[in-house]
Design an enzyme around this catalytic site. Structure first.
Site, PDB file in Angstrom:
ATOM      1  N   ARG A  59      37.638  42.623  58.728  1.00 63.16           N
ATOM      2  CA  ARG A  59      37.882  41.335  57.701  1.00 63.16           C
ATOM      3  C   ARG A  59      37.192  40.392  58.567  1.00 63.16           C
ATOM      4  O   ARG A  59      36.557  39.328  57.825  1.00 63.16           O
ATOM      5  CB  ARG A  59      39.293  41.070  58.145  1.00 63.16           C
ATOM      6  CG  ARG A  59      39.755  39.695  57.634  1.00 63.16           C
ATOM      7  CD  ARG A  59      41.266  39.389  56.996  1.00 63.16           C
ATOM      8  NE  ARG A  59      41.962  39.975  58.129  1.00 63.16           N
ATOM      9  CZ  ARG A  59      42.396  39.363  59.386  1.00 63.16           C
ATOM     10  NH1 ARG A  59      41.923  38.407  59.933  1.00 63.16           N
ATOM     11  NH2 ARG A  59      43.145  40.017  60.275  1.00 63.16           N
ATOM     12  N   TYR A 111      33.521  27.311  34.186  1.00 65.41           N
ATOM     13  CA  TYR A 111      34.041  28.407  34.188  1.00 65.41           C
ATOM     14  C   TYR A 111      35.730  28.433  33.951  1.00 65.41           C
ATOM     15  O   TYR A 111      36.227  27.668  34.871  1.00 65.41           O
ATOM     16  CB  TYR A 111      33.711  29.574  35.042  1.00 65.41           C
ATOM     17  CG  TYR A 111      34.438  30.847  35.099  1.00 65.41           C
ATOM     18  CD1 TYR A 111      34.584  31.636  33.999  1.00 65.41           C
ATOM     19  CD2 TYR A 111      35.269  30.981  36.356  1.00 65.41           C
ATOM     20  CE1 TYR A 111      35.419  32.559  34.241  1.00 65.41           C
ATOM     21  CE2 TYR A 111      35.786  32.355  36.459  1.00 65.41           C
ATOM     22  CZ  TYR A 111      36.121  33.141  35.096  1.00 65.41           C
ATOM     23  OH  TYR A 111      36.788  34.225  35.291  1.00 65.41           O
ATOM     24  N   LYS A 208      27.565  38.673  38.777  1.00 71.22           N
ATOM     25  CA  LYS A 208      26.675  38.354  37.591  1.00 71.22           C
ATOM     26  C   LYS A 208      25.222  39.069  37.858  1.00 71.22           C
ATOM     27  O   LYS A 208      25.082  40.142  38.294  1.00 71.22           O
ATOM     28  CB  LYS A 208      26.783  36.965  37.058  1.00 71.22           C
ATOM     29  CG  LYS A 208      28.250  36.512  36.923  1.00 71.22           C
ATOM     30  CD  LYS A 208      28.754  36.930  35.790  1.00 71.22           C
ATOM     31  CE  LYS A 208      30.424  36.324  35.445  1.00 71.22           C
ATOM     32  NZ  LYS A 208      31.272  36.171  36.600  1.00 71.22           N
TER      33      LYS A 208
HETATM   34  N1  PLP Z   1      31.455  30.760  38.113  1.00 71.16           N
HETATM   35  C1  PLP Z   1      30.936  31.508  36.995  1.00 71.16           C
HETATM   36  C2  PLP Z   1      29.891  30.544  36.232  1.00 71.16           C
HETATM   37  C3  PLP Z   1      31.566  32.376  36.389  1.00 71.16           C
HETATM   38  O1  PLP Z   1      31.061  32.554  35.037  1.00 71.16           O
HETATM   39  C4  PLP Z   1      32.484  33.014  36.988  1.00 71.16           C
HETATM   40  C5  PLP Z   1      33.123  34.349  36.321  1.00 71.16           C
HETATM   41  O2  PLP Z   1      32.885  34.479  34.919  1.00 71.16           O
HETATM   42  C6  PLP Z   1      32.900  32.629  38.484  1.00 71.16           C
HETATM   43  C7  PLP Z   1      32.287  31.459  38.861  1.00 71.16           C
HETATM   44  C8  PLP Z   1      34.005  33.618  39.077  1.00 71.16           C
HETATM   45  O3  PLP Z   1      33.300  34.618  39.688  1.00 71.16           O
HETATM   46  P1  PLP Z   1      34.351  36.035  39.790  1.00 71.16           P
HETATM   47  O4  PLP Z   1      34.662  36.505  38.334  1.00 71.16           O
HETATM   48  O5  PLP Z   1      33.314  36.911  40.562  1.00 71.16           O
HETATM   49  O6  PLP Z   1      35.552  35.932  40.568  1.00 71.16           O
END
Ligand code: PLP
Length: 410
Positions: A59, A111, A208
């Site tokens: 961790r 998001y 992503k």
């Molecule tokens: N930032 C953006 C632009 C996103 O599209 C996403 C998720 O789709 C996140 C942050 C959050 O990431 P995670 O799904 O890996 O927690």
């Protein structure tokens, strides 16, 4: 557009693509492995009760994650990176920099999960959250004041692909004493490096483009400065949100092909965007690679490519739903940036956690379709879209009907 930056490496100046595959993958490895080993262990034995080695407990730190974090820092031009279990875990750690009463200003096209974190978690800790269209420089000047401690922004924004002038925003933040956090998920360090533009923190949902294969959830924070890095590392350990060794390995593997994937995917995305732009049944195609895209000149100054995500409208929600459900070479899925193309209705899926009245106030079109372009052949994707658009416009539903899209849990 300018392309990837050069950086001095052990053998002289190296291009970004070289650094993706040539880095210290196995520091101290006695067998000289060329891929980073997965240190799948929870603990590390100590010499004695009073002597600690470099690692004691996964961790707090793990050699596989440490290689990944050094690589993430180097690619974004930072001094320190921290890898987290997800993009939202990374964002949560960044919001821990705020005390009750501090103000967070966020861009209003963001998001859905980030919105929910600010509205339901940070606000309940006493953080005051305000939203503004940070793509509008005057609105940004008005919104950011002396009480603002953190500014959160995406560029291009998701899902409207608005462009924020990051250099200009960084100078407003500096003037007001606020830190600028740029969520650069849609770009990756291959296309955009916000620390070089004056940002203080870069955030990636590594789920992503960075991983790119749709098989890992991960997040990252990258910072320039050691003291800020130490604070975030403390939170990563205290809250236990660090990325596990196996995921760290998978992410290191995915990262090696970032440049070739992105080059190919964004070339296909441009072909798809041009096809959609010329289609009589499609409206409002948003893609930073299109000549008429608002803010394109700013984007070209701060990024070296348009990315792989585009969005468009059909005129009404049922047509958009039929279209998405009719596609055969796109998965209906919430994420983006994978080698497989995906299609989604943001208002029903990734952005469903933003209340409908807030979405309406921010002019987020309910019929918006978002596509993420993968590694399939452009011709196949365009043929699939052409058929599905025709069928959707004619009111035909695919057989068997796909399940009702509902993503409120994301
Ligand atoms: N930032 C953006 C632009 C996103 O599209 C996403 C998720 O789709 C996140 C942050 C959050 O990431 P995670 O799904 O890996 O927690």
């Amino acid at each position: 557009m300018s392309h990837s930056s050069d950086q001095a490496g052990p053998g002289g100046v190296e291009r970004f693509e070289t650094r993706l595959v040539r880095f210290e993958a196995c520091p101290g490895d006695p067998h000289r492995a060329t891929a980073t080993p997965i240190y799948q262990t929870a603990t590390f034995e100590q010499e004695s009760a009073l002597e600690f080695g470099e690692y004691d407990y996964t961790r707090s730190g793990n050699p596989t994650r440490a290689v990944l974090e050094r690589q993430l820092a180097a690619l974004d031009g930072g001094g320190r990176a921290l890898a987290f279990a997800s993009g939202l875990a990374a964002l949560t750690a960044a919001t821990r920099l705020l005390e009750p009463g501090d103000e967070l200003v966020a861009g209003d096209d963001l998001y859905g999960g980030a919105y929910r974190l600010f509205a339901r978690v940070a606000s309940e800790r006493g953080v005051r959250v305000r939203y503004a269209d940070l793509a509008d420089p005057e609105a940004a000047e008005r919104a950011i004041g002396p009480r603002t401690r953190l500014v959160h922004v995406e560029s291009p924004t998701n899902p409207l692909l608005r462009i924020v002038d990051l250099r200009r925003l960084a100078s407003v933040c500096r003037r007001q004493g606020a830190r600028l956090l740029v969520d650069s998920t849609a770009m990756s360090p291959y296309l955009q490096r916000p620390l070089e533009l004056g940002a203080d923190i870069v955030l990636h949902s590594a789920t992503k483009l960075l991983n790119g294969h749709g098989d890992v959830t991960a997040g990252a924070l990258v910072v320039r400065d050691g003291e800020l890095g130490e604070r975030l590392a403390w939170t990563q350990n205290a809250e236990g949100a660090g990325l596990a060794p196996l995921e760290s390995f998978l992410l290191l593997r995915g990262l090696k092909t970032l440049a070739v994937r992105v080059d190919r995917q964004q070339r296909t995305a441009l072909e798809v965007a041009r096809f959609l732009e010329g289609h009589p049944l499609v409206g409002q195609v948003r893609f930073p690679g299109l000549a008429g895209h608002t803010g394109r000149a700013v984007h070209e100054r701060q990024a070296s490519g348009p990315g792989v995500v585009l969005s468009f409208q059909t005129g009404d929600v049922p047509t958009s739903a039929r279209l998405v459900e009719g596609l055969r070479r796109f998965s209906i899925a919430v994420s983006f940036g994978s080698v497989q193309s995906t299609a989604s209705l943001p208002c029903r899926m990734s952005h469903a956690s933003i209340p409908s009245e807030v979405r309406a106030a921010r002019r987020l079109p309910e019929d918006l379709v978002r596509l993420s372009i993968g590694l399939e052949a452009a011709e196949d994707l365009i043929a699939d879209l052409e058929r599905a658009i025709g069928e959707a416009a004619a009111g035909r539903r695919p057989e068997p009907a796909a399940a009702e899209a509902s993503g409120a849990a994301f």
